[in-house]
Write an enzyme that holds these catalytic residues in place. Structure first.
Site, PDB file in Angstrom:
ATOM      1  N   LYS A  13     -33.678   7.780  36.654  1.00  0.00           N
ATOM      2  CA  LYS A  13     -33.726   8.719  38.144  1.00  0.00           C
ATOM      3  C   LYS A  13     -35.431   7.419  38.489  1.00  0.00           C
ATOM      4  CE  LYS A  13     -35.532  11.912  35.485  1.00  0.00           C
ATOM      5  NZ  LYS A  13     -34.897  12.118  33.914  1.00  0.00           N
ATOM      6  N   ARG A  88     -39.260  20.600  36.270  1.00  0.00           N
ATOM      7  CA  ARG A  88     -38.904  20.645  34.956  1.00  0.00           C
ATOM      8  C   ARG A  88     -39.110  21.547  34.797  1.00  0.00           C
ATOM      9  NH1 ARG A  88     -39.552  14.899  33.330  1.00  0.00           N
ATOM     10  NH2 ARG A  88     -38.686  14.474  31.476  1.00  0.00           N
ATOM     11  N   ARG A 127     -34.155   0.615  26.605  1.00  0.00           N
ATOM     12  CA  ARG A 127     -35.460   0.616  27.904  1.00  0.00           C
ATOM     13  C   ARG A 127     -36.403  -0.445  27.724  1.00  0.00           C
ATOM     14  NH1 ARG A 127     -37.236   5.764  30.726  1.00  0.00           N
ATOM     15  NH2 ARG A 127     -37.568   6.513  29.032  1.00  0.00           N
ATOM     16  N   ARG A 160     -41.353   2.064  25.407  1.00  0.00           N
ATOM     17  CA  ARG A 160     -42.535   3.282  26.255  1.00  0.00           C
ATOM     18  C   ARG A 160     -42.395   3.457  24.353  1.00  0.00           C
ATOM     19  NH1 ARG A 160     -40.360   6.861  30.636  1.00  0.00           N
ATOM     20  NH2 ARG A 160     -40.384   8.538  29.488  1.00  0.00           N
ATOM     21  N   ARG A 171     -37.039  15.299  24.004  1.00  0.00           N
ATOM     22  CA  ARG A 171     -36.290  15.444  25.057  1.00  0.00           C
ATOM     23  C   ARG A 171     -35.365  15.772  25.802  1.00  0.00           C
ATOM     24  NH1 ARG A 171     -38.016   9.377  25.157  1.00  0.00           N
ATOM     25  NH2 ARG A 171     -37.419   9.727  27.616  1.00  0.00           N
TER      26      ARG A 171
HETATM   27  P1  AP5 Z   1     -34.363   5.375  33.598  1.00  0.00           P
HETATM   28  O1  AP5 Z   1     -33.672   4.532  35.233  1.00  0.00           O
HETATM   29  O2  AP5 Z   1     -35.676   4.345  32.997  1.00  0.00           O
HETATM   30  O3  AP5 Z   1     -34.168   7.296  33.592  1.00  0.00           O
HETATM   31  P2  AP5 Z   1     -34.620   8.320  33.883  1.00  0.00           P
HETATM   32  O4  AP5 Z   1     -34.424   9.191  34.257  1.00  0.00           O
HETATM   33  O5  AP5 Z   1     -36.045   8.117  34.636  1.00  0.00           O
HETATM   34  O6  AP5 Z   1     -35.814   8.669  32.440  1.00  0.00           O
HETATM   35  P3  AP5 Z   1     -36.813   8.327  31.756  1.00  0.00           P
HETATM   36  O7  AP5 Z   1     -36.811   8.664  30.450  1.00  0.00           O
HETATM   37  O8  AP5 Z   1     -38.013   7.791  32.613  1.00  0.00           O
HETATM   38  O9  AP5 Z   1     -37.205   9.963  32.140  1.00  0.00           O
HETATM   39  P4  AP5 Z   1     -37.833  11.381  31.385  1.00  0.00           P
HETATM   40  O10 AP5 Z   1     -37.243  12.468  31.997  1.00  0.00           O
HETATM   41  O11 AP5 Z   1     -37.460  11.269  29.812  1.00  0.00           O
HETATM   42  O12 AP5 Z   1     -39.317  10.700  31.243  1.00  0.00           O
HETATM   43  P5  AP5 Z   1     -40.654  10.896  31.896  1.00  0.00           P
HETATM   44  O13 AP5 Z   1     -41.330   9.732  32.186  1.00  0.00           O
HETATM   45  O14 AP5 Z   1     -40.079  11.822  33.414  1.00  0.00           O
HETATM   46  O15 AP5 Z   1     -33.558   4.846  32.770  1.00  0.00           O
HETATM   47  C1  AP5 Z   1     -33.559   4.431  31.715  1.00  0.00           C
HETATM   48  C2  AP5 Z   1     -32.999   3.464  31.244  1.00  0.00           C
HETATM   49  O16 AP5 Z   1     -31.269   3.136  31.302  1.00  0.00           O
HETATM   50  C3  AP5 Z   1     -33.660   2.093  30.957  1.00  0.00           C
HETATM   51  O17 AP5 Z   1     -33.102   0.950  30.527  1.00  0.00           O
HETATM   52  C4  AP5 Z   1     -32.223   1.305  32.660  1.00  0.00           C
HETATM   53  O18 AP5 Z   1     -32.199   0.448  32.492  1.00  0.00           O
HETATM   54  C5  AP5 Z   1     -31.165   2.094  31.807  1.00  0.00           C
HETATM   55  N1  AP5 Z   1     -30.433   2.398  32.929  1.00  0.00           N
HETATM   56  C6  AP5 Z   1     -30.431   3.001  33.934  1.00  0.00           C
HETATM   57  N2  AP5 Z   1     -29.474   3.059  35.068  1.00  0.00           N
HETATM   58  C7  AP5 Z   1     -28.354   3.205  34.364  1.00  0.00           C
HETATM   59  C8  AP5 Z   1     -27.278   2.925  34.693  1.00  0.00           C
HETATM   60  N3  AP5 Z   1     -26.232   3.353  35.372  1.00  0.00           N
HETATM   61  N4  AP5 Z   1     -26.175   2.420  33.390  1.00  0.00           N
HETATM   62  C9  AP5 Z   1     -26.826   2.223  32.236  1.00  0.00           C
HETATM   63  N5  AP5 Z   1     -27.943   1.698  31.815  1.00  0.00           N
HETATM   64  C10 AP5 Z   1     -29.013   2.155  33.163  1.00  0.00           C
HETATM   65  O19 AP5 Z   1     -41.743  12.292  31.756  1.00  0.00           O
HETATM   66  C11 AP5 Z   1     -41.936  11.676  30.300  1.00  0.00           C
HETATM   67  C12 AP5 Z   1     -42.305  12.966  29.666  1.00  0.00           C
HETATM   68  O20 AP5 Z   1     -43.904  13.425  30.109  1.00  0.00           O
HETATM   69  C13 AP5 Z   1     -41.256  14.310  29.073  1.00  0.00           C
HETATM   70  O21 AP5 Z   1     -41.004  14.125  27.850  1.00  0.00           O
HETATM   71  C14 AP5 Z   1     -43.168  15.298  29.401  1.00  0.00           C
HETATM   72  O22 AP5 Z   1     -43.378  15.200  28.044  1.00  0.00           O
HETATM   73  C15 AP5 Z   1     -43.928  14.193  30.542  1.00  0.00           C
HETATM   74  N6  AP5 Z   1     -43.109  15.579  31.923  1.00  0.00           N
HETATM   75  C16 AP5 Z   1     -43.522  14.381  32.548  1.00  0.00           C
HETATM   76  N7  AP5 Z   1     -42.743  15.042  33.798  1.00  0.00           N
HETATM   77  C17 AP5 Z   1     -43.169  16.172  32.957  1.00  0.00           C
HETATM   78  C18 AP5 Z   1     -42.817  17.257  34.368  1.00  0.00           C
HETATM   79  N8  AP5 Z   1     -42.450  17.742  35.093  1.00  0.00           N
HETATM   80  N9  AP5 Z   1     -43.166  18.519  33.557  1.00  0.00           N
HETATM   81  C19 AP5 Z   1     -43.600  19.279  32.537  1.00  0.00           C
HETATM   82  N10 AP5 Z   1     -43.367  17.935  31.069  1.00  0.00           N
HETATM   83  C20 AP5 Z   1     -43.376  16.515  32.082  1.00  0.00           C
HETATM   84 MG    MG Z   2     -38.207   7.466  34.144  1.00  0.00          MG
END
Ligand code: AP5
Ligand code: MG
Length: 213
Positions: A13, A88, A127, A160, A171
């Protein structure tokens, strides 16, 4: 254009959001990035969120809905936005619907990046994220041009705190139990499109642009 990127942790994402920003010149709204900024700034909200995030659990809905309400009201969202990692839970999705209704806007598309759990751990553990702008890279699959330096802003790349094999399990559990049910919610709304997120980064970007034409 009002877009949402949907998918499991590590689905891509954040990576794809950067390409959408460049193409459509609309802001990315990542609740994860906003919470991490709050932790860095030592705010009360950040302190509350930290224990949930470190454990791989979802932060309470009331906190998240509060930050989204404030963010969507800002001037740069008037021309559109890219939601990343929000909503979410069903309660968050319903709050968003109400909020957008009050603003007289609606979602154009929810883009689901489909990646099976088996591929997620390798993505997350390799990552590297920018400490300044939050951009995502991967040591093997999507390396930055210069090691440990962000391509977009020159910031330092870091690991991270929640990017370890154990927290990823929690997660993924939270995703399947609380977030995946939203696929049916947005399918029923007629805005859901699903993409194969296992292709390489550039191919996913091209597929995404093709469906936004
Ligand atoms: P990346 O693009 O970073 O993935 P992402 O989908 O953004 O994954 P996240 O880990 O950021 O999602 P998340 O939902 O766990 O974390 P968030 O920060 O939202 O890609 C991942 C890796 O893969 C990278 O290394 C990239 O280079 C690689 N990659 C990408 N595309 C690729 C491809 N096509 N092929 C190969 N490799 C690829 O949330 C963190 C925490 O915050 C949550 O756990 C929760 O505690 C809290 N939180 C955030 N939002 C909420 C909410 N709405 N409600 C409640 N809690 C929340
Ligand atoms: Mg992300």
């Amino acid at each position: 254009m009002n877009l949402m990127l949907f998918g499991a942790p590590g689905a891509g994402k954040g990576t794809q959001a950067k390409y959408l920003i460049e193409k459509f010149n609309i802001p990315q709204i990542s609740t994860g990035d906003m919470l991490r900024a709050a932790i860095t700034n030592g705010t009360a909200m950040g302190m509350e969120a930290k224990s949930y995030m470190d454990a791989g659990k979802l932060v309470p809905d009331s906190t998240i809905i509060g930050i989204i309400k404030e963010r969507l009201g800002q001037a740069d969202c008037k021309k559109g936005f890219i939601l990343d990692g929000f909503p979410r839970t069903l309660a968050q999705a319903e709050a968003l619907e109400e909020l957008m209704k009050n603003m007289g806007i609606s979602l154009d598309k929810v883009i689901s990046l489909n990646v099976p759990d088996e591929l997620i751990v390798g993505r997350i553990t390799g990552r590297r994220v920018c400490s300044k702008c939050g951009a995502s890279f991967h040591v093997e699959f999507n390396p930055s041009k210069v090691a440990d330096i962000c391509d977009y802003c020159g910031g330092e790349l870091i690991i991270r705190k929640d990017d370890n094999a154990e927290t990823v399990k929690s997660r993924l559990e939270a995703y399947h139990a609380q977030t995946a049910p939203l696929i049916a919610y947005y399918t029923d709304m007629g805005v859901m499109v699903e993409l194969d997120g296992t292709k390489d980064v550039n191919e996913v970007t091209q597929d995404m642009f093709a469906l936004l034409k």
